[in-house]
Scaffold this motif. Structure first.
Motif, PDB file in Angstrom:
ATOM      1  N   UNK A   1      64.787  91.475  65.128  1.00  0.00           N
ATOM      2  CA  UNK A   1      65.478  92.582  65.781  1.00  0.00           C
ATOM      3  C   UNK A   1      66.020  93.554  64.740  1.00  0.00           C
ATOM      4  N   UNK A   2      65.689  94.822  64.908  1.00  0.00           N
ATOM      5  CA  UNK A   2      66.173  95.882  64.035  1.00  0.00           C
ATOM      6  C   UNK A   2      67.166  96.747  64.798  1.00  0.00           C
ATOM      7  N   UNK A   3      68.370  96.919  64.250  1.00  0.00           N
ATOM      8  CA  UNK A   3      69.367  97.814  64.837  1.00  0.00           C
ATOM      9  C   UNK A   3      69.334  99.149  64.108  1.00  0.00           C
ATOM     10  N   UNK A   4      69.249 100.238  64.890  1.00  0.00           N
ATOM     11  CA  UNK A   4      69.200 101.581  64.311  1.00  0.00           C
ATOM     12  C   UNK A   4      70.277 102.441  64.959  1.00  0.00           C
ATOM     13  N   UNK A   5      71.158 103.013  64.156  1.00  0.00           N
ATOM     14  CA  UNK A   5      72.187 103.897  64.690  1.00  0.00           C
ATOM     15  C   UNK A   5      71.646 105.302  64.908  1.00  0.00           C
ATOM     16  N   UNK A   6      72.081 105.930  65.986  1.00  0.00           N
ATOM     17  CA  UNK A   6      71.649 107.297  66.293  1.00  0.00           C
ATOM     18  C   UNK A   6      72.669 107.948  67.216  1.00  0.00           C
ATOM     19  N   UNK A   7      72.705 109.261  67.209  1.00  0.00           N
ATOM     20  CA  UNK A   7      73.507 109.977  68.188  1.00  0.00           C
ATOM     21  C   UNK A   7      72.865 109.844  69.566  1.00  0.00           C
ATOM     22  N   UNK A   8      73.624 110.156  70.589  1.00  0.00           N
ATOM     23  CA  UNK A   8      73.181 109.871  71.950  1.00  0.00           C
ATOM     24  C   UNK A   8      71.890 110.600  72.315  1.00  0.00           C
ATOM     25  N   UNK A   9      71.832 111.914  72.096  1.00  0.00           N
ATOM     26  CA  UNK A   9      70.658 112.689  72.510  1.00  0.00           C
ATOM     27  C   UNK A   9      69.364 112.204  71.856  1.00  0.00           C
ATOM     28  N   UNK A  10      69.304 112.070  70.529  1.00  0.00           N
ATOM     29  CA  UNK A  10      68.066 111.574  69.927  1.00  0.00           C
ATOM     30  C   UNK A  10      67.757 110.129  70.279  1.00  0.00           C
ATOM     31  N   UNK A  11      68.785 109.359  70.620  1.00  0.00           N
ATOM     32  CA  UNK A  11      68.539 107.977  71.028  1.00  0.00           C
ATOM     33  C   UNK A  11      67.722 107.928  72.313  1.00  0.00           C
ATOM     34  N   UNK A  12      68.113 108.733  73.303  1.00  0.00           N
ATOM     35  CA  UNK A  12      67.354 108.740  74.555  1.00  0.00           C
ATOM     36  C   UNK A  12      65.963 109.342  74.366  1.00  0.00           C
ATOM     37  N   UNK A  13      65.869 110.346  73.536  1.00  0.00           N
ATOM     38  CA  UNK A  13      64.552 110.920  73.255  1.00  0.00           C
ATOM     39  C   UNK A  13      63.650 109.868  72.618  1.00  0.00           C
ATOM     40  N   UNK A  14      64.212 109.088  71.671  1.00  0.00           N
ATOM     41  CA  UNK A  14      63.440 108.035  71.023  1.00  0.00           C
ATOM     42  C   UNK A  14      63.043 106.924  71.975  1.00  0.00           C
ATOM     43  N   UNK A  15      63.904 106.597  72.918  1.00  0.00           N
ATOM     44  CA  UNK A  15      63.558 105.599  73.928  1.00  0.00           C
ATOM     45  C   UNK A  15      62.416 106.088  74.814  1.00  0.00           C
ATOM     46  N   UNK A  16      62.493 107.350  75.200  1.00  0.00           N
ATOM     47  CA  UNK A  16      61.475 107.896  76.096  1.00  0.00           C
ATOM     48  C   UNK A  16      60.105 107.952  75.436  1.00  0.00           C
ATOM     49  N   UNK A  17      60.086 108.107  74.111  1.00  0.00           N
ATOM     50  CA  UNK A  17      58.811 108.177  73.385  1.00  0.00           C
ATOM     51  C   UNK A  17      58.359 106.822  72.864  1.00  0.00           C
ATOM     52  N   UNK A  18      59.194 105.792  73.062  1.00  0.00           N
ATOM     53  CA  UNK A  18      58.830 104.458  72.609  1.00  0.00           C
ATOM     54  C   UNK A  18      59.162 104.180  71.151  1.00  0.00           C
ATOM     55  N   UNK A  19      59.873 105.084  70.491  1.00  0.00           N
ATOM     56  CA  UNK A  19      60.284 104.836  69.108  1.00  0.00           C
ATOM     57  C   UNK A  19      61.323 103.728  69.032  1.00  0.00           C
ATOM     58  N   UNK A  20      62.146 103.600  70.081  1.00  0.00           N
ATOM     59  CA  UNK A  20      63.090 102.503  70.216  1.00  0.00           C
ATOM     60  C   UNK A  20      62.720 101.715  71.463  1.00  0.00           C
ATOM     61  N   UNK A  21      63.137 100.444  71.484  1.00  0.00           N
ATOM     62  CA  UNK A  21      62.820  99.598  72.631  1.00  0.00           C
ATOM     63  C   UNK A  21      63.923  99.585  73.690  1.00  0.00           C
ATOM     64  N   UNK A  22      65.190  99.583  73.250  1.00  0.00           N
ATOM     65  CA  UNK A  22      66.265  99.385  74.232  1.00  0.00           C
ATOM     66  C   UNK A  22      67.588  99.871  73.665  1.00  0.00           C
ATOM     67  N   UNK A  23      68.480 100.302  74.560  1.00  0.00           N
ATOM     68  CA  UNK A  23      69.870 100.613  74.220  1.00  0.00           C
ATOM     69  C   UNK A  23      70.761  99.898  75.221  1.00  0.00           C
ATOM     70  N   UNK A  24      71.909  99.413  74.777  1.00  0.00           N
ATOM     71  CA  UNK A  24      72.763  98.575  75.616  1.00  0.00           C
ATOM     72  C   UNK A  24      74.002  99.291  76.141  1.00  0.00           C
ATOM     73  N   UNK A  25      74.070 100.620  76.015  1.00  0.00           N
ATOM     74  CA  UNK A  25      75.345 101.285  76.306  1.00  0.00           C
ATOM     75  C   UNK A  25      75.193 102.568  77.121  1.00  0.00           C
ATOM     76  N   UNK A  26      74.418 102.521  78.176  1.00  0.00           N
ATOM     77  CA  UNK A  26      74.293 103.680  79.056  1.00  0.00           C
ATOM     78  C   UNK A  26      75.326 103.588  80.174  1.00  0.00           C
ATOM     79  N   UNK A  27      76.169 104.615  80.262  1.00  0.00           N
ATOM     80  CA  UNK A  27      77.225 104.656  81.268  1.00  0.00           C
ATOM     81  C   UNK A  27      76.739 105.456  82.471  1.00  0.00           C
ATOM     82  N   UNK A  28      76.752 104.795  83.634  1.00  0.00           N
ATOM     83  CA  UNK A  28      76.292 105.426  84.866  1.00  0.00           C
ATOM     84  C   UNK A  28      77.316 105.190  85.976  1.00  0.00           C
ATOM     85  N   UNK A  29      77.438 106.131  86.908  1.00  0.00           N
ATOM     86  CA  UNK A  29      76.487 107.220  87.191  1.00  0.00           C
ATOM     87  C   UNK A  29      76.791 108.563  86.534  1.00  0.00           C
ATOM     88  N   UNK A  30      77.891 108.676  85.758  1.00  0.00           N
ATOM     89  CA  UNK A  30      78.317 110.010  85.325  1.00  0.00           C
ATOM     90  C   UNK A  30      78.053 110.333  83.859  1.00  0.00           C
TER      91      UNK A  30
END
Length: 304
Positions: free
Chosen positions: A73-102
């Protein structure tokens, strides 16, 4: 006979070449394509939001748990916006801290079709404006009339954070706080300002959220939000790339069943980010914490 010798020689050369190449590959290289015993891919990338301490704690916990199961397991720090962009493109596999619904709604609206929601692991989350317990005000409604007591400032966190947008777009206009300076920089800077102000018994108002270790560390209180500008209580979700379940079928099941109450989270957060430890010390601290909470840690991957 000659043909047989040529075949043996060719196989020997291929084997030698493979050994030589393996010596040149970086650690974990073969994990990118290899599988662990349960059929999951071996290498997993978890992206961690900069400044989000509950994310640091949950991510360190899952790195420890999965590494014990044979993952890399590799942990990579990133700001929120690029983190979601990276998830959507498959550069990252998962993030554990999405706050919903707001809080992270804007990112789920933008990238949701390329992501997988593995469910909520904490349902006690909320956005807050917090002040020291000795402050004379108890409501955001009282902040405007007492702005000078707070240096005419609201101390925020990262500019790209979801809470920053909520405070800027909802709280400030609804409560008429446009004359106050909304200062954004980073979560560590906000916490340093909070700590320094309390040490001097000065008033300060900061953007904060529950769960957070600051509530155990400092004498602070949340301001009431009668207009509901900060939104209702939220859930913390695990969000993965679109094909996460096909690449990690077992890990996906474990993460779908993951729950962690705020008290348990506070104890790990305090051990990590409120201990003064360096990030390089986090794995050892997490290992020690896990040994002290072994039943809980074992439950994350038991009988599932």
């Amino acid at each position: 006979m000659k043909r047989t010798k040529r075949i043996v020689a060719t196989l020997a050369l291929a084997a030698a070449t493979a050994v030589g190449l393996s010596a040149c590959m970086p650690p974990g290289y073969y994990g990118a394509t290899g599988n662990v015993a349960n059929g999951d891919q071996k290498s997993m990338s978890i992206v961690v939001f900069n400044g989000w301490d509950e994310d640091t704690a949950a991510s360190q916990l899952w790195k420890y748990v999965l590494d014990q199961k044979g993952y890399d397991v590799q942990l990579t720090n990133a700001d929120v916006a690029p983190a979601y962009q990276g998830l959507s493109s498959g550069d990252y596999d998962v993030v554990l801290d999405t706050w919903l619904p707001n809080t992270h709604k804007q990112y789920m609206d933008k990238y949701g079709d390329q992501l997988t929601d593995l469910g909520a692991w904490n349902e006690q989350a909320s956005l807050e404006l917090a002040v020291p317990e000795y402050s004379k005000i108890d409501s955001i409604e009282d902040l405007k009339a007492n702005a000078s007591d707070f240096g005419n400032k609201i101390i925020g966190i990262e500019p790209a954070a979801g809470e920053t947008a909520v405070v800027q777009d909802e709280v400030i206009p609804q409560y008429g706080l446009g004359s106050m300076d909304f200062i954004t920089s980073s979560t560590p800077a906000m916490l340093a300002d909070l700590k320094a102000s309390i040490a001097k018994k000065e008033d300060v108002v900061v953007t904060l959220w529950r769960p957070h270790w600051a509530y155990d560390a400092f004498p602070i209180k949340d301001l009431e939000d009668p207009k509901g500008a900060l939104g209702k209580n939220e859930e913390i979700h695990t969000i993965a790339k679109k094909d996460f379940a096909s690449d990690f079928p077992q890990a996906a099941k474990w993460m779908q069943d993951f729950t962690m109450d705020s008290d348990t989270l506070y104890s790990l957060e305090n051990a990590l980010v409120n201990s003064g430890a360096k990030a390089s010390e986090y794995p050892a601290i997490t290992k020690k914490w896990a040994s002290e909470h072994q039943d809980y840690v074992d439950s994350l991957t038991s009988s599932k």
